[in-house]
Write an enzyme that holds these catalytic residues in place. Structure first.
Site, short mmCIF file in Angstrom:
data_model
loop_
_atom_site.label_atom_id
_atom_site.label_comp_id
_atom_site.label_asym_id
_atom_site.label_seq_id
_atom_site.Cartn_x
_atom_site.Cartn_y
_atom_site.Cartn_z
N LEU A 143 0.48 -0.72 0.18
CA LEU A 143 0.37 -0.04 -0.04
C LEU A 143 0.68 0.70 0.09
O LEU A 143 1.09 2.13 -0.72
CB LEU A 143 -1.04 0.13 0.81
N HIS A 197 -6.60 -0.80 -0.65
CA HIS A 197 -6.03 -0.90 -0.98
C HIS A 197 -5.23 -1.15 -2.95
O HIS A 197 -4.35 -0.74 -3.46
CB HIS A 197 -4.90 -3.08 -0.09
N TYR A 271 -12.40 5.45 5.58
CA TYR A 271 -11.20 5.47 4.16
C TYR A 271 -11.56 5.87 2.85
O TYR A 271 -10.34 5.55 2.18
CB TYR A 271 -11.23 3.88 4.45
N ARG A 273 -12.06 8.97 2.68
CA ARG A 273 -10.74 10.27 2.13
C ARG A 273 -10.02 9.84 1.77
O ARG A 273 -9.06 10.37 1.19
CB ARG A 273 -11.68 10.66 3.41
N HIS A 428 -12.59 -3.48 6.71
CA HIS A 428 -12.80 -3.07 7.43
C HIS A 428 -14.09 -2.33 8.48
O HIS A 428 -14.16 -1.57 8.96
CB HIS A 428 -11.97 -1.26 6.70
N ASP A 448 -18.95 7.32 18.68
CA ASP A 448 -18.79 5.66 18.20
C ASP A 448 -16.87 5.62 18.68
O ASP A 448 -16.47 6.34 18.29
CB ASP A 448 -19.26 4.77 16.61
#
Length: 748
Positions: A143, A197, A271, A273, A428, A448
């Site tokens: 990555l 990724h 993710y 973003r 995720h 959260d």
């Protein structure tokens, strides 16, 4: 200072006109016409000028130092990791400066850096840290190697014509081609996925392919690896292809599969973003060099829609709601979002609302999109970006649940309720079906947790995910939703969770006094149906909008049900008795329960249970209609955590035991404030006298809320018919109620 910057930029531009422009070609993401437009406006557009000056100062400062290309050895946060990150970021920015200002020192800097990488790359082994499923060479995971190539492809592109043919051949033969092959053919499990990724890997290979004019690399990036591309030793354990039959791969597939038609990204906003940078950078390159693809119209313009979805998933401070794996505090100020907002304005409909977001960001991308945004702001075209209640679907076709954000404003308060009923969210995702969080302005009232990770802080597990991310943050009890028998949804099994999603029952934002959303989950626990309805109510009997939470559970067998509320702040008062132990004990043994210390236990009184707390000088009360044999647990995160990897956040848990069917009725009420200056509090008591269940049958649930001075609100929900045109009639205590649609609300 401002005038000196403008004079400096103009001087550079005028003095370099004609001297270096012949070396700036149409090969980059800023085409020649865009360059000319930018240059002609230098010194006239303050936001662009300031953004350019900031980058120039940063790059010039870094260029004072010797170029260092160390042998890779460290994890995230370590010296070699951070050095290589700094290298690619500086080279990319130097390329932009060379294109705009034309100063050869930037081209020379990039060339020297690339030559040093080309010298070491052919002999680089895999990174010594064996932590990733796809180890990189320069970094510990492929990555980050892709991050490097995305940036360096832009740097190389900017100086392509500056280099001699021999220099280009050398760089492509010894660096860029083997680098692209390593990321793709050498790492099919990394490259051929629907995941952020892979998006980075696809963009990296495609962007360098465009610069090199290598159609095979570009097509590999767009459409993924085919069978002929995957060597025998890179196949899965059964010798077959990495992809399942019929599964797509490549950049276009990641656009098709990872985004819903509404622009929601299945991994969540944090993710999304992160992925927006490669999505937008490669898209801009494709728009310039492969316009026939129509990338910004692809899948009905979903890349542009994704920007709006992302902005709508922020609180009043601009921070992203931490859905799934997410670091709190990540906001729309991030550079990926700056680039995305500018691109959405430029390649979209020139929405003036996006300009106010760019103003808030305080900088623009240094390309034609950024210049267009900066010029429009300077011309006074900016309008407020209004975030209203919104449904965002999940899944490629938008049929796999979703996220709803209910918003309400009262005086100076902006309230946001986030309801999550999505699909699993890929690797995720968390086991948190029908979970919610609640914000007062930018403050997390009901929070959260986010993820358990300290990004790029090397002493904390090399900056990577902590084991507590799996043992705690992903587990159901870590979220504001039902946990059955102390087991997580889908028993915490990813493959099982990945098969299912919740279903939206209905939502309605059409009324001034109520905004409501309802969803159902039938697969988290086999034999148990979860149905949650959340409403933001605005009425004179409340000081501020309140949250009505109706959570119905239909079970085939007797179970224990826990409903937590992760509140932020300090307990003020309760109306129930509780006992505090002399020694703390863990609430349970697994599924996240092992990470909770039991601080107090109590039994719900007859009638209503009240829990009052203060946070940031504001008061909140949770009122619940519980049965007298229900129990209350006050707990705190931090057990089974010898390295202090978890925050010590408190939680209130309502528990029902030995029951098939259960009904949790809760009202979350913001009220009052406290001034530490005057030392005076106002409206510190709840304004709700009573909440009462007046009907609960298979077909309907009715709730009566009594406020001050005996004013009442009745809310009736149809549990079996969600159509907006369905007609209902029900008798409650000799009174007839008739309405149309899935619910009705009556003020007495």
């Amino acid at each position: 200072m401002k005038n000196s910057i403008i004079i400096f930029l103009l001087f550079n531009f005028l003095s370099l006109q004609g001297q270096h422009n012949e070396k700036i070609t149409d090969s980059g993401s800023i085409i020649k016409k865009g360059i000319e437009n930018i240059q002609s406006h230098l010194g006239k557009v303050p936001l662009f000028d300031a953004s350019l000056q900031q980058v120039k100062e940063e790059v010039d400062e870094e260029m004072k130092r010797e170029i260092r290309v160390p042998v890779p050895k460290d994890l995230a946060g370590g010296y070699t990791h951070e050095r290589h990150k700094k290298n690619y970021a500086t080279a990319q920015k130097a390329g932009v400066l060379y294109k705009i200002l034309g100063e050869e020192k930037y081209a020379e800097y990039i060339k020297e850096m690339l030559l040093q990488y080309a010298k070491i790359y052919p002999d680089l082994p895999l990174h010594p840290a064996e932590r990733s499923y796809a180890r990189g060479k320069i970094f510990w995971q492929s990555l980050n190697d892709s991050n490097w190539l995305v940036a360096m492809s832009q740097a190389y592109d900017s100086i392509y014509e500056y280099l001699s043919e021999d220099e280009r051949n050398y760089l492509e033969k010894d660096l860029f081609l083997p680098y692209a092959n390593f990321l793709s053919i050498g790492n099919p499990k990394f490259f051929n996925r629907i995941h952020n990724h892979s998006t980075w890997g696809n963009a990296a290979v495609g962007m360098i392919g465009l610069v090199m004019k290598n159609d095979e690399l570009v097509n590999r990036a767009l459409y993924g690896l085919k069978e002929t591309n995957i060597p025998e030793n890179a196949r899965d354990d059964d010798g077959g292809l990495i992809l399942q039959e019929g599964q797509k791969a490549g950049f276009l597939a990641n656009i098709e599969e990872a985004f819903s038609p509404s622009g929601y990204y299945t991994e969540g906003p944090y993710y999304q973003r992160y992925a927006m940078y490669p999505f937008m950078m490669f898209a801009k390159e494709l728009e310039n060099k492969r316009p026939e693809i129509g990338i910004f119209s692809y899948k009905d313009g979903v890349l542009i829609k994704a920007v709006y979805a992302l902005l709508n998933l922020t609180d009043a401070d601009g921070d992203f709601f931490p859905l799934n794996d997410a670091q709190k505090g990540m906001s729309l100020l991030n550079q990926s979002v700056v680039i995305a907002v500018d691109a959405a304005y430029y390649y979209g409909d020139q929405d003036p609302g996006l300009l106010s977001v760019a103003e808030r960001q305080g900088k623009v991308s240094l390309d034609d999109a950024g210049m267009a945004v900066a010029m429009a702001i300077e011309q006074g075209k900016a309008e407020e970006f209004k975030k209203q209640s919104i449904d965002l679907t999940d899944g490629p076709q938008g049929n796999k649940g979703g996220v709803t954000v209910l918003r309400s404003e009262k005086a100076d308060d902006v309230f946001s309720l986030v309801f999550k009923y999505t699909s699993q969210g890929d690797s995720h995702g968390h086991y948190d079906k029908l979970s919610f969080s609640f914000y007062n302005d930018g403050e997390e009232v009901i929070q959260d947790y986010g993820f358990a990770r300290f990004v790029n802080i090397e002493p904390k597990n090399g900056g990577g995910y902590l084991k507590e991310n799996t043992s705690w943050a992903k587990q159901s009890i870590a979220h504001n939703t039902i946990t059955q028998n102390e087991k997580s949804h889908f028993n915490g099994d990813f493959d099982t969770g990945n098969k299912y999603h919740s279903e939206k029952y209905f939502s309605d934002f059409t009324k001034d006094n109520i905004q409501v959303v309802s969803a159902i989950e039938e697969n988290a626990y086999p034999g148990t149906k979860l149905h949650r309805t959340l409403a933001l109510l605005t009425n004179d009997i409340f000081q501020k909008p309140v949250v009505l939470d109706i959570f119905r559970i239909d079970g085939e067998t007797e179970n224990q049900y826990d409903l937590p509320f992760y509140y932020s702040g300090q307990i003020i008062a309760t109306n129930f008795e509780y006992e505090t132990p002399d020694e703390l004990n863990k609430l349970g043994t697994g599924n996240g329960y092992q990470h909770l210390w039991t601080e107090a236990k109590g039994i719900a009184p007859g009638g209503n249970t009240r829990f009052n707390w203060s946070y940031n000088n504001r008061f909140y009360t949770l009122t619940q209609a519980l049965k007298s044999n229900d129990s209350i647990i006050l707990a705190r995160i931090g057990a089974s955590d010898p390295k202090f990897n978890l925050r010590r956040d408190p939680v209130y848990i309502a528990r029902k035991k030995n029951t098939k069917n259960a009904l949790f009725i809760s009202i979350l009420e913001p009220h009052g404030s406290y001034s530490p200056v005057t030392e005076l509090g106002s409206n510190s008591f709840s304004q709700i006298e009573e909440i009462k269940v007046i009907l609960d049958i298979d077909a309907y649930t009715g709730i009566e809320i009594t406020g001050l001075q005996e004013k009442k609100i009745v809310f009736i929900l149809s549990n079996e018919e969600s159509s907006s045109s369905a007609k209902h009639q029900v008798k409650i205590k000799e009174k007839e109620f008739s309405w149309e649609g899935p619910y009705t609300i009556i003020t007495k």
